[in-house]
Design an enzyme around this catalytic site. Structure first.
Site, PDB file in Angstrom:
ATOM      1  N   SER A  69      -6.545  -3.749  -3.992  1.00 37.93           N
ATOM      2  CA  SER A  69      -6.150  -4.601  -4.720  1.00 37.93           C
ATOM      3  C   SER A  69      -7.725  -5.631  -4.767  1.00 37.93           C
ATOM      4  O   SER A  69      -7.780  -6.189  -5.447  1.00 37.93           O
ATOM      5  CB  SER A  69      -5.539  -6.097  -4.575  1.00 37.93           C
ATOM      6  OG  SER A  69      -4.256  -5.428  -4.436  1.00 37.93           O
ATOM      7  N   LYS A  72      -9.344  -5.305  -7.660  1.00 38.47           N
ATOM      8  CA  LYS A  72      -9.546  -6.337  -9.029  1.00 38.47           C
ATOM      9  C   LYS A  72     -10.735  -7.093  -9.071  1.00 38.47           C
ATOM     10  O   LYS A  72     -10.391  -7.095 -10.438  1.00 38.47           O
ATOM     11  CB  LYS A  72      -7.949  -6.622  -8.784  1.00 38.47           C
ATOM     12  CG  LYS A  72      -6.978  -5.744  -8.718  1.00 38.47           C
ATOM     13  CD  LYS A  72      -5.375  -5.928  -8.234  1.00 38.47           C
ATOM     14  CE  LYS A  72      -4.833  -5.311  -7.693  1.00 38.47           C
ATOM     15  NZ  LYS A  72      -3.532  -6.273  -7.421  1.00 38.47           N
ATOM     16  N   TYR A 197      -5.998   2.486 -13.451  1.00 35.72           N
ATOM     17  CA  TYR A 197      -5.933   1.310 -12.415  1.00 35.72           C
ATOM     18  C   TYR A 197      -5.655   2.018 -11.028  1.00 35.72           C
ATOM     19  O   TYR A 197      -6.715   1.422 -10.186  1.00 35.72           O
ATOM     20  CB  TYR A 197      -4.772   0.629 -12.929  1.00 35.72           C
ATOM     21  CG  TYR A 197      -4.537  -0.299 -11.980  1.00 35.72           C
ATOM     22  CD1 TYR A 197      -4.756  -1.502 -11.804  1.00 35.72           C
ATOM     23  CD2 TYR A 197      -3.252  -0.067 -10.958  1.00 35.72           C
ATOM     24  CE1 TYR A 197      -4.209  -2.382 -10.785  1.00 35.72           C
ATOM     25  CE2 TYR A 197      -2.185  -1.010 -10.210  1.00 35.72           C
ATOM     26  CZ  TYR A 197      -2.951  -1.907  -9.910  1.00 35.72           C
ATOM     27  OH  TYR A 197      -2.367  -2.967  -8.575  1.00 35.72           O
ATOM     28  N   TYR A 249      -3.091 -13.854  -2.621  1.00 39.78           N
ATOM     29  CA  TYR A 249      -2.156 -13.936  -3.231  1.00 39.78           C
ATOM     30  C   TYR A 249      -0.683 -15.036  -2.271  1.00 39.78           C
ATOM     31  O   TYR A 249      -1.662 -15.900  -2.334  1.00 39.78           O
ATOM     32  CB  TYR A 249      -1.242 -12.545  -3.033  1.00 39.78           C
ATOM     33  CG  TYR A 249      -1.331 -11.614  -3.409  1.00 39.78           C
ATOM     34  CD1 TYR A 249      -1.373 -11.794  -4.754  1.00 39.78           C
ATOM     35  CD2 TYR A 249      -2.101 -10.791  -3.214  1.00 39.78           C
ATOM     36  CE1 TYR A 249      -2.534 -10.059  -5.969  1.00 39.78           C
ATOM     37  CE2 TYR A 249      -2.757  -9.448  -3.221  1.00 39.78           C
ATOM     38  CZ  TYR A 249      -3.292  -9.152  -4.160  1.00 39.78           C
ATOM     39  OH  TYR A 249      -4.056  -8.096  -5.000  1.00 39.78           O
ATOM     40  N   VAL A 267      -4.002  -3.615   0.430  1.00 38.98           N
ATOM     41  CA  VAL A 267      -2.792  -3.501   0.807  1.00 38.98           C
ATOM     42  C   VAL A 267      -3.176  -2.379   1.729  1.00 38.98           C
ATOM     43  O   VAL A 267      -1.961  -1.895   2.586  1.00 38.98           O
ATOM     44  CB  VAL A 267      -1.280  -2.732  -0.339  1.00 38.98           C
ATOM     45  CG1 VAL A 267      -0.800  -3.746  -0.611  1.00 38.98           C
ATOM     46  CG2 VAL A 267      -2.034  -1.775  -1.479  1.00 38.98           C
TER      47      VAL A 267
END
Ligand code: DON
Length: 313
Positions: A69, A72, A197, A249, A267
């Protein structure tokens, strides 16, 4: 004073890493992407880089891992550079969710049906579909080239085993993509966007690569080591704000209180963080807490920030 701080880091960083490493036992390595489960649970590494190119590292800072992530943040920046703010934010929102990174719960709750922010999986999938390029291959090539430039590392590559492993098992992301396609939010087809992705999530880095990318953000888009402006300042401002509000998050609020720095987790256990105008920092520790953030990595950054008074707030 910065000089004393650097001396302090040199003196204590190894010890702080070893102390925080112990926390790993309370975390768990991600298993839903089978290839990630092979990571060493008690691994912990950090690399800190300043604008003069001085660096200090401790623990397993040389070991490689996939960005997941963390990527991103930079695909968002590339989409902003490709299309501008209003186009991007017509397809993805600006608000934290308070939910887990792959939650689909809120997707149906808003009109128009656009993901809450670009750092949750749904938002990042929309952003990936916006990257310019003739096809998935060309879009992915642009992303990889951009990441290589930001990291000052022309050798960045995909970890193909992780890419294949996620491609085969990403049923939840696939369902998110189909939902977004149905709502007319995707800029391309489901297979195409997921390939883009999964590839950027599988870009292999070490802590030094993350630190260099973070340093560009710490200096408002200019790489202080080359003097080259790689990102417009406004887009760095947007990215850093998302990192503070959504980068960890549903652990973002606590991290803002305890560390007070823009950060983005993945992760695989990576965390990219920065001290504005001073340092770019890369951390890795694959054992995760219940929010999906590196348990020892979070503790290490919070400890550094509190000891050295780095909080922005
Ligand atoms: O889509 C996924 O599930 C992963 N490729 C990335 C998720 C991730 O890194 C969340 N971070 N904590």
């Amino acid at each position: 004073m910065a000089v004393n701080e650097w001396e302090q880091l040199k003196l204590h960083l190894d010890k702080w890493v070893e102390e925080c490493r112990e926390t790993s036992a309370a975390g768990k390595v991600a298993e839903y992407i089978p290839e990630l489960s092979k990571a060493k649970p008690d691994m912990l590494g950090i690399h800190i880089l300043d604008a003069k190119g001085r660096s200090i590292s401790a623990g397993e800072a040389q070991d490689s891992f996939t960005m997941q992530s963390i990527s991103k943040v930079f695909t968002l920046i590339l989409a902003l550079m490709d299309h501008g703010e209003s186009a991007v934010f017509s397809k993805v929102g600006m608000e934290p969710t308070g939910d887990h990174f792959n939650s689909i719960m809120k997707l149906e709750l808003v009109q128009p049906a656009i993901p809450f922010n670009p750092l949750i999986n749904a938002g990042a999938i929309v952003v990936s579909s916006m990257i310019k390029g003739e096809n998935a291959e060309a879009k992915s090539a642009r992303i990889l080239a951009f990441f290589r430039e930001l990291a000052g590392n022309p050798n960045l590559e995909y970890d193909m085993q992780v890419y294949i492993s996620e491609s085969k098992t990403a049923h939840l992301n696939r369902s998110i993509a189909y939902f977004l396609l149905d709502k007319g939010v995707l800029g391309c087809g489901v297979d195409e966007v997921l390939d883009i992705y999964f590839r950027h999530c599988a870009i292999k880095v070490c802590c030094a690569d993350l630190a260099r990318m973070a340093l560009v953000l710490a200096f408002d888009g200019k790489d202080p080591l080359t003097g080259k402006t790689l990102i417009p300042r406004r887009y760095v401002q947007i990215a850093k704000t998302f990192m503070v509000t959504c980068g960890m998050y549903n652990g973002s609020g606590e991290f803002a209180i305890e560390a007070g720095l823009p950060a983005k987790s993945g992760v695989s256990g990576g965390i990219l963080t920065l001290v504005p105008g001073r340092y770019g920092i890369g951390v890795v520790g694959p054992a995760l807490n219940s929010k999906g953030n590196s348990i020892a990595g979070v503790q290490l950054i919070e400890r550094l920030s509190q000891t050295l008074d780095w909080s922005l707030f």
